[in-house]
Scaffold this motif. Structure first.
Motif, mmCIF file in Angstrom:
data_model
loop_
_atom_site.group_PDB
_atom_site.id
_atom_site.type_symbol
_atom_site.label_atom_id
_atom_site.label_comp_id
_atom_site.label_asym_id
_atom_site.label_seq_id
_atom_site.Cartn_x
_atom_site.Cartn_y
_atom_site.Cartn_z
ATOM 1 N N GLY A 11 0.857 -1.256 0.157
ATOM 2 C CA GLY A 11 0.061 0.148 -0.157
ATOM 3 C C GLY A 11 0.758 1.026 0.527
ATOM 4 N N CYS A 12 2.757 1.363 -0.162
ATOM 5 C CA CYS A 12 3.173 2.343 -0.017
ATOM 6 C C CYS A 12 4.322 1.831 -0.670
ATOM 7 N N ALA A 13 5.215 2.668 -1.197
ATOM 8 C CA ALA A 13 6.148 1.982 -1.072
ATOM 9 C C ALA A 13 7.549 2.477 -0.233
ATOM 10 N N VAL A 14 9.345 1.305 -0.468
ATOM 11 C CA VAL A 14 10.104 1.786 0.768
ATOM 12 C C VAL A 14 10.322 2.115 0.076
ATOM 13 N N VAL A 15 11.536 2.889 0.233
ATOM 14 C CA VAL A 15 13.131 3.793 -0.300
ATOM 15 C C VAL A 15 13.752 3.717 0.542
ATOM 16 N N ARG A 16 15.588 3.413 -0.043
ATOM 17 C CA ARG A 16 16.187 3.846 1.255
ATOM 18 C C ARG A 16 16.980 4.882 0.166
ATOM 19 N N THR A 54 13.535 6.530 10.344
ATOM 20 C CA THR A 54 12.483 6.369 9.042
ATOM 21 C C THR A 54 11.393 7.756 8.316
ATOM 22 N N VAL A 55 11.490 8.147 7.902
ATOM 23 C CA VAL A 55 10.596 9.231 7.221
ATOM 24 C C VAL A 55 9.703 9.190 6.465
ATOM 25 N N VAL A 56 8.564 9.441 6.314
ATOM 26 C CA VAL A 56 7.508 8.906 5.450
ATOM 27 C C VAL A 56 7.423 10.090 4.603
ATOM 28 N N LEU A 57 7.224 9.778 3.474
ATOM 29 C CA LEU A 57 7.171 11.359 1.591
ATOM 30 C C LEU A 57 5.691 10.879 0.783
ATOM 31 N N VAL A 58 5.211 12.021 0.497
ATOM 32 C CA VAL A 58 3.503 11.486 -0.167
ATOM 33 C C VAL A 58 4.239 11.978 -1.151
ATOM 34 N N LYS A 59 3.433 11.000 -2.246
ATOM 35 C CA LYS A 59 4.033 11.143 -4.025
ATOM 36 C C LYS A 59 2.492 11.769 -4.541
ATOM 37 N N VAL A 60 2.768 13.205 -5.375
ATOM 38 C CA VAL A 60 1.248 13.423 -5.703
ATOM 39 C C VAL A 60 2.293 13.587 -7.378
ATOM 40 N N GLY A 61 1.296 12.710 -8.018
ATOM 41 C CA GLY A 61 1.883 12.869 -9.491
ATOM 42 C C GLY A 61 3.291 12.488 -9.845
ATOM 43 N N ASP A 62 4.325 13.098 -10.103
ATOM 44 C CA ASP A 62 5.530 13.067 -10.648
ATOM 45 C C ASP A 62 6.352 13.500 -9.647
ATOM 46 N N LEU A 64 7.415 14.604 -5.141
ATOM 47 C CA LEU A 64 7.608 13.588 -3.741
ATOM 48 C C LEU A 64 7.593 15.219 -2.806
ATOM 49 N N PHE A 65 7.117 14.628 -1.403
ATOM 50 C CA PHE A 65 7.231 15.816 -0.844
ATOM 51 C C PHE A 65 7.313 15.128 0.398
ATOM 52 N N LYS A 66 8.275 16.048 1.775
ATOM 53 C CA LYS A 66 8.136 15.221 2.651
ATOM 54 C C LYS A 66 6.569 15.643 3.309
ATOM 55 N N LEU A 67 6.626 14.408 4.298
ATOM 56 C CA LEU A 67 5.695 14.693 5.867
ATOM 57 C C LEU A 67 5.921 14.758 6.453
ATOM 58 N N THR A 68 6.953 13.984 7.147
ATOM 59 C CA THR A 68 7.225 13.673 8.359
ATOM 60 C C THR A 68 8.751 14.072 8.829
ATOM 61 N N GLY A 69 9.485 14.775 9.644
ATOM 62 C CA GLY A 69 10.870 14.401 10.099
ATOM 63 C C GLY A 69 11.373 16.193 10.125
ATOM 64 N N ASN A 70 10.555 16.516 10.219
ATOM 65 C CA ASN A 70 10.875 18.357 9.926
ATOM 66 C C ASN A 70 11.872 18.905 11.389
ATOM 67 N N ARG A 71 11.609 17.924 12.469
ATOM 68 C CA ARG A 71 12.142 18.348 13.899
ATOM 69 C C ARG A 71 13.309 17.711 13.791
ATOM 70 N N ARG A 72 13.334 15.949 13.781
ATOM 71 C CA ARG A 72 14.682 15.554 13.361
ATOM 72 C C ARG A 72 15.741 16.313 11.820
ATOM 73 N N TYR A 86 21.766 7.675 5.107
ATOM 74 C CA TYR A 86 20.477 7.127 4.838
ATOM 75 C C TYR A 86 19.784 7.037 5.607
ATOM 76 N N LEU A 87 18.881 7.525 4.770
ATOM 77 C CA LEU A 87 17.077 6.795 5.253
ATOM 78 C C LEU A 87 16.006 6.058 4.295
ATOM 79 N N THR A 88 15.267 5.657 5.532
ATOM 80 C CA THR A 88 14.365 5.025 5.168
ATOM 81 C C THR A 88 13.296 5.732 4.633
ATOM 82 N N ALA A 89 12.566 5.738 3.619
ATOM 83 C CA ALA A 89 11.660 6.516 3.021
ATOM 84 C C ALA A 89 10.071 5.447 3.138
ATOM 85 N N MET A 90 8.902 5.384 3.272
ATOM 86 C CA MET A 90 7.447 4.925 3.120
ATOM 87 C C MET A 90 6.683 6.578 2.197
ATOM 88 N N ILE A 91 6.517 5.692 1.672
ATOM 89 C CA ILE A 91 6.281 6.949 -0.050
ATOM 90 C C ILE A 91 4.768 6.047 0.390
#
Length: 309
Positions: A11-16, A54-62, A64-72, A86-91
């Protein structure tokens, strides 16, 4: 950026991705959504390191936008925490409509947390307005706008009333009074003269297209006139302002309304001209009811049906 799991599996992509790649990703209005982000306080615990990076991103069309990780991110960039390689990101994929809705919600929440004058200054920026005078530049016009549009400050309004239930949309209100505010600012208004009530009264009368620039200049320069013990409208209003000032009541809510009414009264008499029997006065200004003028103002500006004004 290395794909670990595709969207179809979870239901989401996981990238490094590298820390530098992550920094380049766009930051939307809602990038402070992770208010509970712990600044990565568990990063030093080896068994939880993967969680901390580990952070979360959202993909709108093509895009990417950051969703979490601002304070870090701030902690990493300022050296409070060691930067990860490196970070692990759920998209998660998001539609344009959902993205716009999230941006609007995030902006509203942020504005709710700001002091009233900061909300005003943000509206200035969005409308491209730059003011030079102290009062306007610093955004201290919120209560004057409430009086000019509703006859009283927000704290005194009846939230059960249909016309007063909604908060005023400050950006819309400033746009409505844009030309009036620009004119007042051009006079370099003194803060101790153009208090909340005086500013509100001036905005109402300017909004009604009354030719009062000369009156406002004389008021700002304390150029009232007396003749044979009688005072002209400018001098009458200056006396009222002075009395409120020395009694330290100028900023009290009901006193601001009283000043607005008396400002409108003084302007009304001034517009009648020196030939009027009311022009030269010994008696104090009694004030002019605001609501009939405000209703006229709203009709003139075609905002009578706007519930957030």
């Amino acid at each position: 950026m290395e794909m670990v799991y595709p969207i179809s599996d979870l239901g989401c992509a996981v990238v490094r991705l590298s820390f530098e790649e992550w920094l380049e990703i766009r930051e939307p209005e809602f990038f402070d959504i992770d208010a509970s982000d712990s600044d990565g306080f568990v990063q030093h615990i080896s068994s939880l390191y993967a969680y901390a990076v580990t952070v979360v991103l959202v993909k709108v069309g093509d895009t990417l936008f950051k969703l979490t990780g601002n304070r870090r991110k701030n902690a990493w960039l300022k050296g409070r925490l060691p930067k990860p390689d490196y970070l692990t990101a759920m998209i998660f994929e998001m539609t344009e409509a959902d993205y716009e809705a999230l941006c609007i919600d995030a902006k509203m929440k942020r504005l709710e947390s700001l002091p009233a004058h900061e909300v005003v200054k943000e509206a200035y920026n969005e409308l491209g307005l730059v003011f030079a005078s102290e009062r306007l530049r610093n955004g201290f016009i919120n209560e004057a706008i409430h009086i000019a549009l509703r006859g009283r400050q927000r704290s005194l309004q009846d939230k059960r009333s249909i016309r007063e239930r909604e908060d005023i949309n400050m950006k819309k209100a400033i746009e409505v009074f844009k030309s009036e505010l620009v004119l007042v600012d051009s006079l370099s208004p003194k803060s101790d003269i153009f208090t909340t009530g005086v500013l509100a009264g001036a905005m109402i009368m300017l909004g009604l297209n009354k030719p009062i620039t000369e009156f406002l200049k004389k008021l700002n320069d304390s150029q009232g006139t007396t003749k044979d013990g009688l005072a002209d409208p400018v001098e009458c209003l200056l006396k009222v302002i002075h009395r409120h000032k020395i009694s330290q009541r100028t900023m009290q809510p009901r006193m601001a309304i009283d000043l607005a009414k008396k400002t409108v009264h003084a302007i009304t008499i001034w517009l009648e001209g020196e030939q009027s029997a009311k022009y030269w006065r010994m008696r104090d200004l009694t004030g002019h009811e605001l609501m009939p003028l405000i209703m006229e103002l709203k009709q003139l500006k075609m905002i009578n049906a706007e519930r957030d004004l």
